[in-house]
Design a protein around this motif. Structure first.
Motif, mmCIF file in Angstrom:
data_model
loop_
_atom_site.group_PDB
_atom_site.id
_atom_site.type_symbol
_atom_site.label_atom_id
_atom_site.label_comp_id
_atom_site.label_asym_id
_atom_site.label_seq_id
_atom_site.Cartn_x
_atom_site.Cartn_y
_atom_site.Cartn_z
ATOM 1 N N LEU A 53 8.502 5.410 3.581
ATOM 2 C CA LEU A 53 8.238 3.985 3.436
ATOM 3 C C LEU A 53 8.483 3.239 4.743
ATOM 4 O O LEU A 53 7.750 2.299 5.076
ATOM 5 C CB LEU A 53 9.102 3.391 2.320
ATOM 6 N N VAL A 54 9.498 3.668 5.500
ATOM 7 C CA VAL A 54 9.751 3.048 6.805
ATOM 8 C C VAL A 54 8.594 3.354 7.757
ATOM 9 O O VAL A 54 8.014 2.466 8.387
ATOM 10 C CB VAL A 54 11.081 3.532 7.400
ATOM 11 N N GLY A 55 8.266 4.636 7.872
ATOM 12 C CA GLY A 55 7.210 5.036 8.790
ATOM 13 C C GLY A 55 5.828 4.629 8.337
ATOM 14 O O GLY A 55 4.917 4.481 9.152
ATOM 15 N N GLY A 56 5.650 4.430 7.024
ATOM 16 C CA GLY A 56 4.328 4.184 6.475
ATOM 17 C C GLY A 56 3.867 2.745 6.510
ATOM 18 O O GLY A 56 2.727 2.461 6.148
ATOM 19 N N HIS A 57 4.743 1.810 6.924
ATOM 20 C CA HIS A 57 4.273 0.429 6.914
ATOM 21 C C HIS A 57 4.625 -0.355 8.166
ATOM 22 O O HIS A 57 3.850 -1.226 8.583
ATOM 23 C CB HIS A 57 4.799 -0.302 5.668
ATOM 24 N N VAL A 85 4.133 2.292 -7.240
ATOM 25 C CA VAL A 85 4.636 0.956 -7.553
ATOM 26 C C VAL A 85 3.684 -0.043 -6.927
ATOM 27 O O VAL A 85 3.505 -0.051 -5.709
ATOM 28 C CB VAL A 85 6.060 0.747 -6.996
ATOM 29 N N GLU A 86 3.035 -0.883 -7.747
ATOM 30 C CA GLU A 86 2.098 -1.849 -7.187
ATOM 31 C C GLU A 86 2.249 -3.251 -7.762
ATOM 32 O O GLU A 86 1.541 -4.165 -7.343
ATOM 33 C CB GLU A 86 0.662 -1.375 -7.354
ATOM 34 N N LEU A 105 0.823 -1.208 0.000
ATOM 35 C CA LEU A 105 0.000 0.000 0.000
ATOM 36 C C LEU A 105 0.861 1.265 0.000
ATOM 37 O O LEU A 105 0.589 2.213 -0.750
ATOM 38 C CB LEU A 105 -0.918 -0.009 1.222
ATOM 39 N N ALA A 106 1.924 1.278 0.825
ATOM 40 C CA ALA A 106 2.813 2.443 0.863
ATOM 41 C C ALA A 106 3.480 2.658 -0.491
ATOM 42 O O ALA A 106 3.585 3.793 -0.976
ATOM 43 C CB ALA A 106 3.859 2.275 1.967
ATOM 44 N N CYS A 107 3.926 1.575 -1.111
ATOM 45 C CA CYS A 107 4.557 1.691 -2.434
ATOM 46 C C CYS A 107 3.570 2.249 -3.454
ATOM 47 O O CYS A 107 3.930 3.085 -4.293
ATOM 48 C CB CYS A 107 5.075 0.333 -2.895
#
Length: 480
Positions: free
Chosen positions: A288-292, A192-193, A184-186
């Motif tokens: 990306l670190v904080g978002g997942h 990028v999915e 989801l963050a990507c």
């Protein structure tokens, strides 16, 4: 030759140890004279960092705080963590003081080791980079943008369950929850999915997460060294994505509003300058670190407690099925649906109280000041911990009991519930996390019941809490 080398090095080692002991004794005498809070700074150089980490490894991170509050003071105590003399402020009063005096008496601080894992391409500290991010995030996580994300979150959660949960008798929750939140963050941050590309990105993130709050020894094979290498690899991969996005934007193959990456590339600062590629890579890495990581941990513990507490599962199931029955076939969740998930969010809140992904955070004193009768010198580090309030019977009756009804009405006493921090530095991604967690809960409980494989699973904190073994569960699909 080996004996000669030892005879050369041994005197130097003795001098270093003697120096460290002298500094420690000096700091103690200075602390006593300056009426610092009671406490101990532990071993030379390492301080109490190993004890702090060990409590987490043993599954009881709250004990480090609770034991010292009982032994020294329920208001504040001194210690030494990650190479810094530190005062821990405790209780609701400590949280209120810390959050209310941001940039007045205290400012954000991170151990120097963090700068090695998250090096800035602009040669500024991680603290300065985080300040820049906090200015940028409100624009990309604004309410109207989040409303648009709900359908995407619902769609990704459906695809994830269909590809990685369906037709399986058993799954291990934590790695799958990380897969969902990272996917989801990507998608939302860099568009990028494709599952294969997402999987490629995710591999070094596991090493990065394990090394952030490890013992900062930078030699090959240590978690800290692996985290540094993983960070560099991720930034190189992100730079390739950024280069391609700039080409796509120039050729109108990408939309200026499609995700956070486009926003960063097309937004100038106050001086009219645009961020360089590596600067953008730094920011996206942090997101990306904080978002997942934190959301995946919360999802894992929600699934754990719903397995252990069938009465809680039943109430969540009832709430989510009412929403599902109101939807047309294939219709995605929307903002109104999320607002109906009140009990489900109460469950998530109780999970965050008992197992906060963020254990606490550091500040640094920017002036001399006093707190609760103690003197805090300029330059000393301060730490607030969720564990000084979240399991404190003063604020939460029967603190170890899982009770979602604590959040009805006016909810907890102010400054006692701090899984997202507080004050000016409260996590700007709080609402984003709420939406992705609730979208996943809706799709999971309307498809499955489950039970734990490991009945008495242990919780370990390294550096965030997770059930031992990643929470393997048996799945029981619900009849359509």
């Amino acid at each position: 030759m080996e004996f000669s080398l030892l005879s050369d090095v041994l005197p130097l080692v003795c001098v270093l140890i003697a120096t460290a002991l002298t500094v420690r004794l000096f700091m103690r005498s200075k602390s006593d004279a300056g009426s610092l809070p009671p406490g101990t700074t532990g071993w030379p150089i390492f301080g109490e960092s190993l004890e702090y980490l060990k409590k987490g490894w043993n599954g009881n991170p709250q004990e480090f705080i609770q034991e010292r509050m009982a032994k020294f003071s329920p208001h504040a105590f001194k210690t030494s963590l990650f190479g810094a003399h530190t005062v821990v402020l405790c209780g609701a009063a400590g949280n209120k003081f810390m959050f209310s005096n941001e940039n007045k008496l205290v400012t954000a601080w991170w151990p120097a080791s963090i700068d090695k894992i998250f090096p800035s391409s602009t040669q500024t500290s991680s603290n300065e980079e985080m300040k820049k991010m906090r200015k940028l995030l409100p624009h990309v996580l604004r309410a109207e943008a989040l409303h648009r994300y709900i359908g995407i979150m619902d769609s990704i959660s459906r695809r994830h369950l269909e590809s990685d949960w369906a037709n399986r008798d058993e799954v291990t929750v934590f790695p799958l929850a990380k897969m969902y939140t990272f996917w989801l963050a990507c998608r939302l941050f860099i568009s990028v999915e494709d599952p294969d590309q997402v999987a490629k990105f995710s591999e070094p993130f596991n090493l990065l997460a394990s090394g952030i709050f490890s013992v900062p020894i930078d030699i090959p094979g240590t978690p800290f060294n692996k985290a540094i290498k993983a960070s560099n690899q991720i930034r190189r991969d992100l730079r390739a994505v950024i280069k391609q996005r700039k080409i796509d934007l120039a050729e109108n193959k990408a939309s200026p509003t499609q995700d956070i990456l486009s926003h960063m590339l097309l937004t100038a600062d106050d001086d009219g300058n645009f961020m360089q590629e590596m600067d953008v890579a730094d920011k996206i890495l942090g997101l990306l670190v904080g978002g997942h990581d934190t959301a995946s941990i919360t999802i894992t513990f929600i699934i754990k407690y719903l397995a252990e507490l069938p009465e809680v599962y039943t109430e969540v199931f009832r709430e989510q099925m009412e929403i599902a029955k109101s939807k047309a076939p294939g219709e995605l969740l929307n903002w109104d649906d999320i607002q109906k998930m009140k009990y489900s969010w109460n469950v998530a809140c109780e999970v965050l109280r008992l197992n906060p992904p963020l254990q606490g955070a550091f500040r640094q004193a920017i002036v001399d000041f006093t707190y609760s009768g103690f003197s805090i010198p300029k330059g000393w580090k301060l730490y607030w911990s969720a564990h000084s309030t979240h399991r404190n019977p003063k604020y939460y009756p029967e603190p170890d009991t899982f009770n979602p009804l604590r959040y009805e009405g006016s909810g907890p006493t102010p400054y006692t519930y701090v899984p997202f921090g507080g004050g000016p530095r409260m996590c700007p991604g709080k609402e984003y996390a709420r939406l992705e967690i609730l979208a996943f809960m809706h799709n999971l409980v309307t498809r499955y019941k489950w039970e734990k494989v490991i009945v008495d699973d242990k919780i370990i904190v390294d550096p965030m809490p997770v059930p031992e073994g990643g929470l393997p569960i048996r799945l029981y699909p619900l009849k359509a």
